[in-house]
Design a protein around this motif. Sequence first.
Motif, mmCIF file in Angstrom:
data_model
loop_
_atom_site.group_PDB
_atom_site.id
_atom_site.type_symbol
_atom_site.label_atom_id
_atom_site.label_comp_id
_atom_site.label_asym_id
_atom_site.label_seq_id
_atom_site.Cartn_x
_atom_site.Cartn_y
_atom_site.Cartn_z
ATOM 1 N N VAL A 1 19.365 12.898 35.310
ATOM 2 C CA VAL A 1 21.078 13.274 35.927
ATOM 3 C C VAL A 1 20.911 15.266 36.008
ATOM 4 N N GLY A 2 19.675 15.599 35.018
ATOM 5 C CA GLY A 2 19.620 17.232 35.512
ATOM 6 C C GLY A 2 19.368 17.566 36.729
ATOM 7 N N GLU A 3 18.320 16.849 37.285
ATOM 8 C CA GLU A 3 17.342 16.683 38.230
ATOM 9 C C GLU A 3 18.356 17.323 39.367
ATOM 10 N N LEU A 4 19.201 15.785 39.477
ATOM 11 C CA LEU A 4 20.091 15.794 40.944
ATOM 12 C C LEU A 4 21.066 16.867 40.665
ATOM 13 N N ILE A 5 21.249 18.060 39.237
ATOM 14 C CA ILE A 5 22.386 18.565 39.783
ATOM 15 C C ILE A 5 21.429 19.862 39.912
ATOM 16 N N ALA A 6 20.166 19.845 39.682
ATOM 17 C CA ALA A 6 19.537 21.429 40.002
ATOM 18 C C ALA A 6 19.072 21.127 41.147
ATOM 19 N N SER A 7 19.232 19.538 42.101
ATOM 20 C CA SER A 7 18.889 20.214 43.762
ATOM 21 C C SER A 7 20.257 20.548 43.962
ATOM 22 N N GLY A 8 21.121 20.347 43.807
ATOM 23 C CA GLY A 8 21.984 20.765 44.335
ATOM 24 C C GLY A 8 23.103 19.867 44.928
ATOM 25 N N ALA A 9 22.653 18.887 44.666
ATOM 26 C CA ALA A 9 23.350 17.446 45.472
ATOM 27 C C ALA A 9 24.413 17.256 45.476
ATOM 28 N N LEU A 10 24.531 18.349 44.131
ATOM 29 C CA LEU A 10 26.339 17.837 43.836
ATOM 30 C C LEU A 10 27.564 19.169 44.544
ATOM 31 N N GLY A 11 26.781 20.121 45.396
ATOM 32 C CA GLY A 11 27.690 20.984 45.499
ATOM 33 C C GLY A 11 27.754 22.158 44.588
ATOM 34 N N ARG A 12 28.776 22.880 45.091
ATOM 35 C CA ARG A 12 29.073 23.902 43.592
ATOM 36 C C ARG A 12 29.588 23.034 42.132
#
Length: 362
Positions: free
Chosen positions: A142-153
């Motif tokens: 989950v940390g990697e997904l958030i940091a990758s920008g996959a959730l937008g802002r």
Amino acid sequence: MGQDGRVKDKYRVVVIGMGKRGMHHATAFQANGRFEIAGICDIDQARLDDAGAKLGVTLKGTDAAQVARAAKPDVFCFCTLPNIRSSMVRIGIESGAKLIAMEKPIALTTAEGFEVRDLIAKGGVKAVVSHQHRYGAHYKKVGELIASGALGRVQTVYGTATGWMMHMISHLVDYARWYNGDAEAEWVIAQAAGRGKLTDIHPSPDYIAGFIHFANGVHGVIECGAGAPDVPEVDYWWRKCRVGAQGTDGFAEVLTGGGWRAVTKDGACSGGGSMNYDLDMPPYIQQMADWLDDDRKLHACNFPSAYKGFEIMMAFCRSAAQGGQVALPLTGAADEIDLLRRAVPDRKVLLAIPGSAKEYPT
Ligand SMILES: NC(=O)c1ccc[n+]([C@@H]2O[C@H](COP(=O)([O-])OP(=O)(O)OC[C@H]3O[C@@H](n4cnc5c(N)ncnc54)[C@H](O)[C@@H]3O)[C@@H](O)[C@H]2O)c1
């Protein structure tokens, strides 16, 4: 590093408090080739003898200061219950240890938390706080997904747990801060209900819920205790915790006992993983060796970062007890648990799930 500035082959460790977490720590230190257990301590002689036999450690005693003086540790680790904190930090610093490894919570009040912070700063020692869920594969995903920008802002980070505040909230806040890129918190506002756990050894309101305003504009939403929502995917009550982030393009969240899931512009995805001490402790311990070897390799559970979470917990308590918004960083030491004891209404807490009735009885 040793006194001569050279990296040591093995760091000497003392472990104080040989209960559940003390044994987890001692076993993980022992399994890591960079550490040796130089001494152990518990006020319970039978528990101490049992631990000594299991670990094969002969330097043991019921007085932490004596054991630490005799062991001359590089790492002073203590896993006592949360009513004992600053006295242990003081013993750790006096022992000459270069790193203090402590259990959460950092303290029960800012009166003691400020003391712990100042002792560590003046002592010039490194310190870490055990928020080791961070190392779980599902937490990291989950940390990697958030940091990758996959959730937008990212707009919101959140964390819920059915367990009560002094057990659980520092975990929730630590991971929510991580998922928000460790942004500074500027203020909080919170409410609390239920007096049952105010006399527990992990003293807490039965339920506390609050908002955190971070400097990057993100808001944190935290719920801990009797009113926190169910995580029906997870059977084990202590692991009914959900931590995640919502952004303009989707969300990603981890369930402590039940994997992770996300929805992004690319669609839905999910995976497994469950909190597991046997998997989470080794990297937590290894990072201590890395940080001792090299000042630049900051431990993910470093004290200054964990301390920010501690202040958020204490600010929640102040807001719940005294009303209104509470600005961070906190000023003026207080006994936040006493403030709550005076202020939390004498009304039975309302439960979110029947499964919480055993812990929050009428
Ligand atoms: N990080 C996590 O995931 C996690 C999980 C569980 C507990 N904890 C925290 O770990 C800490 C310890 O919890 P636990 O479940 O191991 O408790 P525990 O009761 O199993 O162990 C505590 C031990 O400390 C000993 N002790 C108390 N005072 C002492 C003193 N002055 N000197 C030496 N020994 C002393 C007790 O005799 C006991 O053996 C708590 O702060 C708790 O919140 C963290």
